[in-house]
Design a protein around this motif. Structure first.
Motif, PDB file in Angstrom:
ATOM      1  N   LEU A 215       0.774  -1.237  -0.131  1.00  0.00           N
ATOM      2  CA  LEU A 215      -0.129   0.085   0.094  1.00  0.00           C
ATOM      3  C   LEU A 215       0.736   1.339  -0.173  1.00  0.00           C
ATOM      4  CD1 LEU A 215      -2.877  -0.889   2.431  1.00  0.00           C
ATOM      5  CD2 LEU A 215      -3.040  -0.794  -0.094  1.00  0.00           C
ATOM      6  N   ASP A 216       1.987   1.056   0.674  1.00  0.00           N
ATOM      7  CA  ASP A 216       2.864   2.198   0.364  1.00  0.00           C
ATOM      8  C   ASP A 216       3.393   2.721  -0.834  1.00  0.00           C
ATOM      9  OD1 ASP A 216       2.887   2.957   3.274  1.00  0.00           O
ATOM     10  OD2 ASP A 216       4.872   1.781   3.649  1.00  0.00           O
ATOM     11  N   LEU A 217       3.361   1.876  -1.571  1.00  0.00           N
ATOM     12  CA  LEU A 217       3.869   1.752  -3.052  1.00  0.00           C
ATOM     13  C   LEU A 217       2.602   2.618  -4.007  1.00  0.00           C
ATOM     14  CD1 LEU A 217       5.893  -1.245  -3.979  1.00  0.00           C
ATOM     15  CD2 LEU A 217       6.607   0.776  -3.295  1.00  0.00           C
ATOM     16  N   CYS A 218       1.443   2.655  -3.313  1.00  0.00           N
ATOM     17  CA  CYS A 218       0.422   3.132  -3.998  1.00  0.00           C
ATOM     18  C   CYS A 218       0.049   4.617  -3.721  1.00  0.00           C
ATOM     19  CB  CYS A 218      -0.950   2.175  -3.945  1.00  0.00           C
ATOM     20  SG  CYS A 218      -0.591   0.589  -4.006  1.00  0.00           S
ATOM     21  N   ALA A 219      -0.432   5.378  -4.587  1.00  0.00           N
ATOM     22  CA  ALA A 219      -0.941   6.664  -4.769  1.00  0.00           C
ATOM     23  C   ALA A 219      -2.264   6.634  -4.060  1.00  0.00           C
ATOM     24  CB  ALA A 219      -1.074   7.293  -6.003  1.00  0.00           C
ATOM     25  N   PRO A 220      -2.616   8.028  -3.227  1.00  0.00           N
ATOM     26  CA  PRO A 220      -4.156   7.873  -2.536  1.00  0.00           C
ATOM     27  C   PRO A 220      -5.188   7.562  -3.495  1.00  0.00           C
ATOM     28  CG  PRO A 220      -2.669   9.613  -1.926  1.00  0.00           C
ATOM     29  CD  PRO A 220      -1.905   8.978  -3.259  1.00  0.00           C
TER      30      PRO A 220
ATOM     31  N   HIS B  34       5.402  11.836 -10.439  1.00  0.00           N
ATOM     32  CA  HIS B  34       5.511  13.466  -9.913  1.00  0.00           C
ATOM     33  C   HIS B  34       6.201  13.744  -8.724  1.00  0.00           C
ATOM     34  CE1 HIS B  34       4.282  17.435  -9.813  1.00  0.00           C
ATOM     35  NE2 HIS B  34       3.583  17.298  -9.048  1.00  0.00           N
ATOM     36  N   GLY B  35       5.841  12.718  -7.717  1.00  0.00           N
ATOM     37  CA  GLY B  35       6.435  13.143  -6.378  1.00  0.00           C
ATOM     38  C   GLY B  35       7.769  12.501  -6.300  1.00  0.00           C
ATOM     39  N   LYS B  36       8.281  12.688  -4.910  1.00  0.00           N
ATOM     40  CA  LYS B  36       9.578  12.072  -4.473  1.00  0.00           C
ATOM     41  C   LYS B  36      10.077  10.575  -5.114  1.00  0.00           C
ATOM     42  CE  LYS B  36      10.651  15.071  -0.672  1.00  0.00           C
ATOM     43  NZ  LYS B  36      10.787  15.248   0.770  1.00  0.00           N
ATOM     44  N   LEU B  37       8.777   9.910  -4.612  1.00  0.00           N
ATOM     45  CA  LEU B  37       9.252   8.383  -5.169  1.00  0.00           C
ATOM     46  C   LEU B  37       7.841   8.114  -5.978  1.00  0.00           C
ATOM     47  CD1 LEU B  37       9.795   6.874  -1.579  1.00  0.00           C
ATOM     48  CD2 LEU B  37      11.305   7.036  -3.316  1.00  0.00           C
ATOM     49  N   PRO B  38       8.175   7.200  -6.914  1.00  0.00           N
ATOM     50  CA  PRO B  38       7.064   6.705  -8.029  1.00  0.00           C
ATOM     51  C   PRO B  38       5.887   6.086  -7.152  1.00  0.00           C
ATOM     52  CG  PRO B  38       9.232   5.613  -8.679  1.00  0.00           C
ATOM     53  CD  PRO B  38       9.365   6.659  -7.267  1.00  0.00           C
TER      54      PRO B  38
END
Lengths: 137, 400
Positions: free
Chosen positions: A11-16, A111-115
């Motif tokens: 879930l940490d790898l997933c965008a909101p 777009h963010g710090k991490l994909p």
């Protein structure tokens, strides 16, 4: 992550705004079926329920093969199309068998710090999954 | 206290109606006999009318006898069924599970048939057969077909069979309203499971195993009224369980808003048709299981998710979501049931000594009473001519 049942890590790898869907085409019905459709919150809830249910204790390993990666014009998103083979290994004796094959289309936010994974669309080739599984591909 | 080998195989001290010999689940000879004495003589669901909505739409169906069948809607909109076998050289006519064919033509030598089963084309027929064979005598083998009980297409390969209505009797009485609406199949998947078909059907006939399901413990077992439901038995081995209201909020935090017309909101209804068909309404989801035994230790189960033809896109989406959350191939409950059946079979076939499987709970026919299975095995014994508690007649012989 899912191979190790590390649901929180997944879930940490997933965008909101993450959305996960599994489709399968039924030649019997002559139409597409939607087998799973979860947003991030629903996926989290599903993951929380899994340990409370009885499940096959076999381990599962996913082997993706990335076919193509394409980028949006502004470079903020990538779309990866992959093939996925999933193997199941029995806890007792260690016998490994092919469990299922499918295609995956991932849209990734760069777009963010991490994909972060924006969406994963799984298209099942295998429709006969024996006892099935509670853990998404 | 543990038991010795003799105590283990001697069976329980219970009425003989309350247990079965585990070899009825593992013996290949008994399996072959079941095909002959039960499946080749009984009405079975092949598919649903919504799977063949238009003229000349067809579905193929693997009958437990091993025969592939064609179910096809004719130009007159009548649904008929035939062996999927060419009258010429016995070739399979249709390979696809579904499609549309005004004319069914065998790929091998191009004999062709129409949707009434009549042979309508034999290449160079006069040159090869003269007057010795004519098209009128080489039509397809038709199979008894009826569309009923929610638009399901029932088939029976025994030409002398009783009418479907006589076989079913009043078993659908409690679901009459719910299946009176035009229905549509939205979900179909198969599972081949290493278990005996009866063990799967047993699971659909008893609710005592709700202890296994986290979902059912919360939404049913621990709820008011759960233990008040009564099993009703019908002739020919069918059974129906009184409905109850599922308390979804206990599991998922909120109650379901979408109902099923004719039923109370979130109601649960269960009807089991001998020898292996189950209708489960868990509003808003509706599931129908059918099965084809592939051997003593293997069964093909077909799962269908059912919606209303009149569903709005939003309603359909909710039914699909709810169905798949528990009953899809990635669902939380179905996996548990199928896994339990495989584990049962593993235990039964691994040992040199057979065991006995109990159906002995008596609770005035209420929710955890095992009357559903006792009813099933009474019918099984009648049709097989073998008592399920003593399938080889050895105990009866020893006693006489």
């Amino acid at each position: 992550m899912l191979d190790e049942l590390n649901f929180a890590g997944y879930l940490d790898l997933c965008a909101p705004q993450f959305r996960y869907r599994i489709f399968a085409h039924s030649p019997e019905l002559g139409k597409d079926m939607l087998w799973k459709d979860l947003d991030k919150e629903e996926m989290k809830h599903h993951f929380e329920l899994i340990p409370k249910h009885v499940r096959d204790m076999s381990s599962v390993m996913r082997f993706p093969t990335v076919y193509t990666i394409s980028y949006s014009d502004d470079g903020r998103q990538a779309t990866a199309v992959s093939g996925l083979q999933v193997f199941k290994t029995k806890l007792n004796g260690g016998d490994t068998k092919l469990f299922g094959v499918c295609r995956m289309r991932d849209v990734i936010d760069l777009h963010g710090k991490l994909p972060r994974l924006l969406s994963r669309e799984v298209r099942m080739e295998t429709r006969q999954l024996g006892t099935g599984t509670q853990i998404p591909f | 206290m543990s038991r010795t080998s003799v105590e283990w195989v001697n069976g329980p001290q219970l009425p003989v109606t309350h247990y079965v010999d585990s070899r009825i689940y593992t013996d290949e000879q008994i399996h072959r006999e079941e095909i002959e004495k039960i499946f080749n003589k009984i009405w079975l669901i092949a598919c649903h009318e919504s799977e063949v909505p238009n003229a000349f739409d067809f579905r193929t169906f693997m009958h437990p006898s091993g025969r592939s069948l064609i179910v096809i809607r004719g130009g007159d909109m009548t649904i008929r069924s035939f062996y999927n076998t060419c009258s010429h050289r016995g070739n399979t006519l249709l390979q696809q599970p579904s499609g549309n064919a005004k004319q069914i033509t065998c790929v091998f030598h191009h004999w062709s048939y129409d949707a009434t089963g009549a042979c309508v084309g034999i290449p160079r027929d006069k040159a090869g057969y003269g007057t010795r064979l004519c098209k009128e005598n080489v039509g397809l083998r038709e199979v008894k077909t009826a569309v009923a009980y929610g638009g399901f297409i029932w088939v029976n390969i025994d030409d002398r069979c009783e009418p479907l209505q006589d076989f079913i009797g009043n078993a659908f009485e409690d679901l009459k309203m719910e299946i009176s609406h035009p229905l549509e199949v939205f979900h179909y998947h198969q599972a081949v499971i290493d278990t005996n078909y009866k063990l799967w059907h047993d699971t659909n006939r008893e609710l005592y195993h709700d202890y296994m399901h986290y979902h059912n413990r919360l939404t049913g077992l621990s709820q008011k009224g759960y233990f008040d439901r009564v099993f009703h038995t019908y002739p020919n081995g069918h059974v129906q369980l009184d409905s109850m209201e599922i308390q979804y909020q206990a599991y998922a935090g909120k109650q379901r808003s979408l109902a099923w017309p004719g039923a109370t909101k979130a109601c649960h209804k269960l009807i089991d048709i001998f020898p292996g068909t189950t209708f489960i309404l868990r509003a808003p989801s509706f599931r129908v299981d059918t099965m084809t035994p592939l051997g003593a230790n293997k069964v093909l189960i077909e799962f269908r998710g059912i919606g209303l033809k009149a569903d709005t896109p939003e309603e359909r989406a909710e039914r699909v979501r709810e169905h798949n959350a528990l009953w899809g191939p990635f669902g939380l409950n179905l996996h548990e049931d199928l896994l339990a059946n495989e584990m049962q079979t593993r235990a039964m076939r691994d040992g040199a000594e057979h065991s006995y499987v109990l159906h002995a709970r008596e609770e005035n026919n209420t929710t955890h009473d095992e009357i559903g299975m006792r009813q099933y095995y009474a019918e099984w014994g009648r049709r097989m001519g073998r008592p399920p508690y003593d399938p080889y007649g050895k105990r009866i012989a020893a006693a006489s």
